[in-house]
Design an enzyme around this catalytic site. Structure first.
Site, PDB file in Angstrom:
ATOM      1  N   MET A  28      15.493  49.083  71.842  1.00 55.05           N
ATOM      2  CA  MET A  28      16.889  49.684  71.855  1.00 55.05           C
ATOM      3  C   MET A  28      17.621  48.517  72.669  1.00 55.05           C
ATOM      4  O   MET A  28      18.644  48.708  73.498  1.00 55.05           O
ATOM      5  CB  MET A  28      16.762  50.737  73.045  1.00 55.05           C
ATOM      6  N   LEU A  31      16.619  42.871  75.484  1.00 57.75           N
ATOM      7  CA  LEU A  31      15.464  42.423  75.314  1.00 57.75           C
ATOM      8  C   LEU A  31      15.100  41.615  76.550  1.00 57.75           C
ATOM      9  O   LEU A  31      15.805  41.015  76.978  1.00 57.75           O
ATOM     10  CB  LEU A  31      15.373  41.584  73.954  1.00 57.75           C
ATOM     11  N   HIS A  32      13.901  41.777  76.768  1.00 63.34           N
ATOM     12  CA  HIS A  32      13.263  40.922  77.837  1.00 63.34           C
ATOM     13  C   HIS A  32      11.975  40.413  77.504  1.00 63.34           C
ATOM     14  O   HIS A  32      11.500  40.323  76.376  1.00 63.34           O
ATOM     15  CB  HIS A  32      13.081  41.762  79.200  1.00 63.34           C
ATOM     16  N   GLY A  34       8.829  41.433  77.847  1.00 60.57           N
ATOM     17  CA  GLY A  34       7.952  42.213  77.422  1.00 60.57           C
ATOM     18  C   GLY A  34       8.157  42.610  75.963  1.00 60.57           C
ATOM     19  O   GLY A  34       7.377  42.483  74.863  1.00 60.57           O
ATOM     20  N   HIS A  35       9.475  42.686  75.446  1.00 65.29           N
ATOM     21  CA  HIS A  35       9.712  42.550  73.977  1.00 65.29           C
ATOM     22  C   HIS A  35       9.182  41.476  73.313  1.00 65.29           C
ATOM     23  O   HIS A  35       8.780  41.753  72.216  1.00 65.29           O
ATOM     24  CB  HIS A  35      11.373  42.928  73.777  1.00 65.29           C
ATOM     25  N   GLN A  59      17.378  60.444  72.265  1.00 62.22           N
ATOM     26  CA  GLN A  59      16.237  60.505  73.330  1.00 62.22           C
ATOM     27  C   GLN A  59      16.716  60.386  74.953  1.00 62.22           C
ATOM     28  O   GLN A  59      15.912  60.470  75.855  1.00 62.22           O
ATOM     29  CB  GLN A  59      15.287  59.267  73.103  1.00 62.22           C
ATOM     30  N   ASP A 148       5.392  52.191  78.262  1.00 66.98           N
ATOM     31  CA  ASP A 148       5.717  53.729  78.056  1.00 66.98           C
ATOM     32  C   ASP A 148       4.378  54.385  77.245  1.00 66.98           C
ATOM     33  O   ASP A 148       4.327  54.479  76.122  1.00 66.98           O
ATOM     34  CB  ASP A 148       6.691  53.718  76.801  1.00 66.98           C
ATOM     35  N   SER A 184      13.931  47.061  80.465  1.00 63.91           N
ATOM     36  CA  SER A 184      15.503  46.798  80.432  1.00 63.91           C
ATOM     37  C   SER A 184      16.350  47.422  81.561  1.00 63.91           C
ATOM     38  O   SER A 184      17.300  47.164  81.904  1.00 63.91           O
ATOM     39  CB  SER A 184      16.029  47.425  79.179  1.00 63.91           C
TER      40      SER A 184
HETATM   41  O1  PAF Z   1      10.440  52.123  73.533  1.00 64.15           O
HETATM   42  C1  PAF Z   1      11.769  52.243  73.018  1.00 64.15           C
HETATM   43  O2  PAF Z   1      12.562  51.271  73.342  1.00 64.15           O
HETATM   44  C2  PAF Z   1      12.354  53.324  72.142  1.00 64.15           C
HETATM   45  O3  PAF Z   1      11.653  54.669  72.848  1.00 64.15           O
HETATM   46  C3  PAF Z   1      11.806  53.107  70.756  1.00 64.15           C
HETATM   47  C4  PAF Z   1      10.597  53.082  70.629  1.00 64.15           C
HETATM   48  C5  PAF Z   1      12.634  52.016  70.139  1.00 64.15           C
HETATM   49  C6  PAF Z   1      12.531  54.227  69.954  1.00 64.15           C
HETATM   50  O4  PAF Z   1      14.068  54.412  70.252  1.00 64.15           O
END
Ligand code: PAF
Length: 257
Positions: A28, A31-32, A34-35, A59, A148, A184
């Protein structure tokens, strides 16, 4: 530098030209490191990497949380190009939801516990968008963070239940040196909120304390606890720091010794 793709038609065209194994990292944005770990793992293990940046409205359980979600597109793209990402897929809401979200994925067991008890609808929104993205990108492997953990469990379950032809790879949580899990949402913490977030991370990982004791210690220190629970060989927790519009919800989990 890779390619920015916005429309679904362009994604399909681009995807059809890519051969070999495809790694996918859905995000989403904001970005940090972790991404970045997920992206590095994908570029190491796959011939091409596609990263999506999409703040998925379905969500979020409150409009203010959605509005306040950090957005840092320019910086995000720099991080992608630095890491040799082939395609940045940045769709808009109307393209991804031509049905206005009348069709959705519903899971009826894991979705109702832990984060599901205080975030109704969150996991349906998350599973729906992940399913759409997996169908569009058609990756060989898709990478998700263990931070998560409930999300990871649900995605693994969906892929198994719906026979989706993709390998889901869970990657360890990346932490600051002091133990705070990268997120984030950390960008929204005040200096005092950061101290509390760190206290949460350290207390959760203190295995001399029971889950009841952890809840008590956190609540005594002005953290509002959604849950502290042990399952799947992990200790998982969610807390809220700050109040009103400045409230930040944090989740974390650690492997049980
Ligand atoms: O973990 C996330 O950033 C979101 O839940 C994802 C998997 C990109 C879905 O929107």
């Amino acid at each position: 530098m890779g390619m920015i793709v916005k429309s679904i038609t362009d994604l399909r065209t681009t995807r059809s030209t890519l051969t070999g194994s495809i790694g996918f990292v859905p995000t989403m944005g904001a970005l940090h490191a972790g991404h970045e770990e997920l992206i590095k793992r994908s570029t190491k293990e796959c011939n091409r990497t596609i990263v999506s940046i999409f703040v998925n409205p379905t969500q979020f359980d409150s409009t203010s949380d959605l509005e306040k979600y950090p957005r840092t597109l320019e910086r995000d793209l720099e991080l992608l190009w630095k890491n040799n990402v082939t395609v940045a897929f940045i769709p808009d809401v109307t393209d991804l939801y031509p049905d206005s979200y009348t069709y959705r994925v519903s899971e009826e067991k894991i979705s109702d516990i832990l984060c599901g008890t205080t975030r109704p609808g969150h996991f349906s929104g998350m599973l729906t968008v992940v399913l759409k993205l997996l169908m569009l990108v058609n990756p060989t492997r898709a990478y998700f963070g263990e931070k998560d953990y409930q999300q990871l469990k649900l995605i693994e379950g969906m892929v198994e239940a719906l026979f989706l032809p993709v390998h889901i790879i869970g990657c360890p949580t990346v932490r600051e040196e002091n133990g705070l899990a990268l997120s984030s949402r950390n960008a929204r913490l005040s200096p005092q909120g950061r101290e509390l977030a760190l206290f949460f991370a350290r207390t959760l990982a203190n295995f001399t304390l029971s889950v009841e004791e952890i809840r008590e210690v956190l609540e005594k220190n002005s953290l509002r606890v959604d849950y502290i629970e042990e399952r799947w060989g992990r200790r998982l927790g969610a807390v809220r720091v700050g109040s009103g519009v400045d409230e930040v919800r944090l989740i974390d989990n650690v492997k049980l010794p």
